[in-house]
Design a protein around this motif. Structure first.
Motif, mmCIF file in Angstrom:
data_model
loop_
_atom_site.group_PDB
_atom_site.id
_atom_site.type_symbol
_atom_site.label_atom_id
_atom_site.label_comp_id
_atom_site.label_asym_id
_atom_site.label_seq_id
_atom_site.Cartn_x
_atom_site.Cartn_y
_atom_site.Cartn_z
ATOM 1 N N THR A 96 0.739 -1.037 -0.145
ATOM 2 C CA THR A 96 -0.116 0.067 -0.068
ATOM 3 C C THR A 96 0.921 1.071 -0.029
ATOM 4 O OG1 THR A 96 -0.035 0.427 2.455
ATOM 5 C CG2 THR A 96 -1.721 -1.235 1.380
ATOM 6 N N ALA A 97 0.373 2.321 -0.137
ATOM 7 C CA ALA A 97 1.100 3.589 0.058
ATOM 8 C C ALA A 97 2.080 3.742 1.144
ATOM 9 C CB ALA A 97 0.151 4.784 -0.154
ATOM 10 N N ASP A 98 1.477 3.072 2.289
ATOM 11 C CA ASP A 98 2.045 3.290 3.566
ATOM 12 C C ASP A 98 2.950 2.032 4.220
ATOM 13 O OD1 ASP A 98 1.304 5.960 4.021
ATOM 14 O OD2 ASP A 98 -0.816 4.975 4.636
ATOM 15 N N VAL A 99 2.792 0.749 3.359
ATOM 16 C CA VAL A 99 3.095 -0.491 3.734
ATOM 17 C C VAL A 99 4.172 -1.175 2.891
ATOM 18 C CG1 VAL A 99 2.720 -2.909 4.758
ATOM 19 C CG2 VAL A 99 1.275 -0.904 5.269
ATOM 20 N N THR A 100 5.311 -1.288 3.065
ATOM 21 C CA THR A 100 6.337 -1.937 2.366
ATOM 22 C C THR A 100 6.596 -3.360 2.725
ATOM 23 O OG1 THR A 100 7.073 0.081 1.369
ATOM 24 C CG2 THR A 100 8.682 -1.965 1.044
ATOM 25 N N ARG A 101 6.513 -4.383 2.163
ATOM 26 C CA ARG A 101 6.838 -5.645 2.736
ATOM 27 C C ARG A 101 8.112 -6.296 2.251
ATOM 28 N NH1 ARG A 101 1.866 -9.570 2.897
ATOM 29 N NH2 ARG A 101 1.990 -9.554 0.700
ATOM 30 N N VAL A 102 8.915 -6.679 3.059
ATOM 31 C CA VAL A 102 10.277 -7.218 2.809
ATOM 32 C C VAL A 102 10.593 -9.061 2.790
ATOM 33 C CG1 VAL A 102 12.781 -7.119 3.186
ATOM 34 C CG2 VAL A 102 11.454 -5.124 3.530
ATOM 35 N N ARG A 103 11.079 -9.493 1.883
ATOM 36 C CA ARG A 103 11.372 -10.674 1.899
ATOM 37 C C ARG A 103 12.760 -11.306 1.667
ATOM 38 N NH1 ARG A 103 6.414 -13.196 2.924
ATOM 39 N NH2 ARG A 103 4.478 -12.349 2.412
ATOM 40 N N TYR A 104 13.399 -12.291 2.200
ATOM 41 C CA TYR A 104 14.664 -12.411 2.106
ATOM 42 C C TYR A 104 14.949 -13.882 1.326
ATOM 43 C CZ TYR A 104 15.782 -8.545 5.103
ATOM 44 O OH TYR A 104 15.838 -7.242 5.422
ATOM 45 N N ASN A 105 15.976 -14.124 0.579
ATOM 46 C CA ASN A 105 16.474 -15.382 0.039
ATOM 47 C C ASN A 105 17.913 -15.333 0.151
ATOM 48 O OD1 ASN A 105 16.920 -17.768 -1.170
ATOM 49 N ND2 ASN A 105 15.916 -17.312 -2.866
ATOM 50 N N ARG A 106 18.375 -15.722 1.433
ATOM 51 C CA ARG A 106 19.811 -15.434 1.693
ATOM 52 C C ARG A 106 20.365 -16.705 2.263
ATOM 53 N NH1 ARG A 106 19.139 -10.643 6.012
ATOM 54 N NH2 ARG A 106 20.920 -10.142 5.457
#
Length: 317
Positions: A96-106
């Motif tokens: 959304t304009a206010d929510v950024t989601r982060v995912r990792y493949n590390r």
């Protein structure tokens, strides 16, 4: 005197950013990410001599990481090319304009294979400041040994050691983090943490004031507490100093803490007093949140006054 102002050690990530949900597909743009890289770039943009050491994949993604660092003026001679492991990946989606989601493949990445031998040369070359975070020791046993070794050696040599707790719950539990980071903090000259991270480097369950006092008793010179929109607080043996946040329109909070740390360390290298170090730290944090990307919006030295001296919506001609 060393030719390097700041040496930092950690995992460089390739960040793939999406303007919408990943599940629906669409365009991904490729960026450099990683807390330690962000700090190194922040220092280099301000004219300091910064260097990064770590492992990168021996492919195009590893080359991308090195090209990005060098393009920003960060020395990468301490990078090791790992032919057996892939680059660590970080996916960001704007939900959304206010929510950024982060995912990792590390898991199993080149960066996670960091070991003591990787750091012997870069550390022996000398630096005025060694900057570490609590992310790297969470990646693997060898990375944990390497970071602890580097902190111990640098501290023994009289190098100024910076530790940003930077706790990541997806990488390890609070108990595991505390077991590593509490003794690690004992080698640090400055410890940077948010209020909810302090008990990972001090007495479990301690409130902010008690945790800061514990760290100062153990030899830490300055304890920096990041307060987000409320600014920051610094504890020293002389007392407590506060700095208000610089008001800006926030568009992306990723990298704000790293920018804050870069600003503080820049002030330290420039021999500013504590008040001015904090002012520079919160100013860089404001630059970070007011632009998209982990480090892309960070200022050059001649731009430091842009935010503090300009009203919202200003166009400079």
């Amino acid at each position: 005197m060393s030719d390097v102002d700041l040496l930092t050690v950690g995992e460089a990530l390739v960040s793939l950013r999406s303007p919408g949900p990943l599940a629906t597909g669409g365009t991904l743009t490729m960026h450099l990410a990683g807390a330690e890289c962000n700090v190194a770039i922040g220092l280099a943009r301000l004219g300091h001599r910064a260097a990064w050491a770590g492992r990168v994949s021996a492919d195009e993604l590893g080359e991308f990481v090195l090209r990005q660092l060098r393009a920003e003026g960060v020395g990468a001679d301490g990078a090791h090319r790992d032919p057996d492991r892939p680059a660590g990946l970080m996916f960001l989606e704007r939900r959304t304009a206010d929510v950024t989601r982060v995912r990792y493949n590390r898991a199993g990445s080149a960066g996670s294979a960091l070991n003591v031998d990787d750091l012997r040369g870069p550390l022996a070359a000398g630096a005025r400041v060694l900057h570490l975070t609590g992310i790297t020791p969470a990646l693997s046993e060898s990375a944990r040994e390497a970071v602890t070794w580097a902190a111990r050696e640098a501290s023994a040599a009289g190098t100024f050691v910076s530790l940003d707790v930077n706790y990541r719950a997806r990488l390890w539990s609070r108990a595991a983090a505390r077991a590593t980071l509490t003794p690690l903090a004992g080698y640090a000259s400055v410890v940077v943490a948010s209020a909810d991270e302090l008990d990972l480097v001090a007495e479990p369950g301690a409130d902010e004031t008690t945790a800061a006092a514990d760290l100062l008793r153990r030899g830490v010179r300055t304890v920096l507490v990041k307060l987000g929109a409320d600014g920051a607080r610094a504890y020293t043996r002389d007392g407590v100093t506060e700095a208000a946040a610089v008001p800006v329109t926030a568009v992306d909070t990723v990298g704000a803490g790293d920018a804050f740390t870069a600003g503080y360390l820049s002030g330290h290298l420039d021999r500013l007093d504590l008040v001015d170090r904090l002012r520079r730290a919160v100013a860089l944090g404001a630059f970070a949140v007011a632009a998209h990307g982990d480090w892309e919006g960070l200022p050059r030295r001649d731009e430091l006054s842009l935010i503090a001296g300009s009203a919202a919506g200003t166009t400079l001609r």
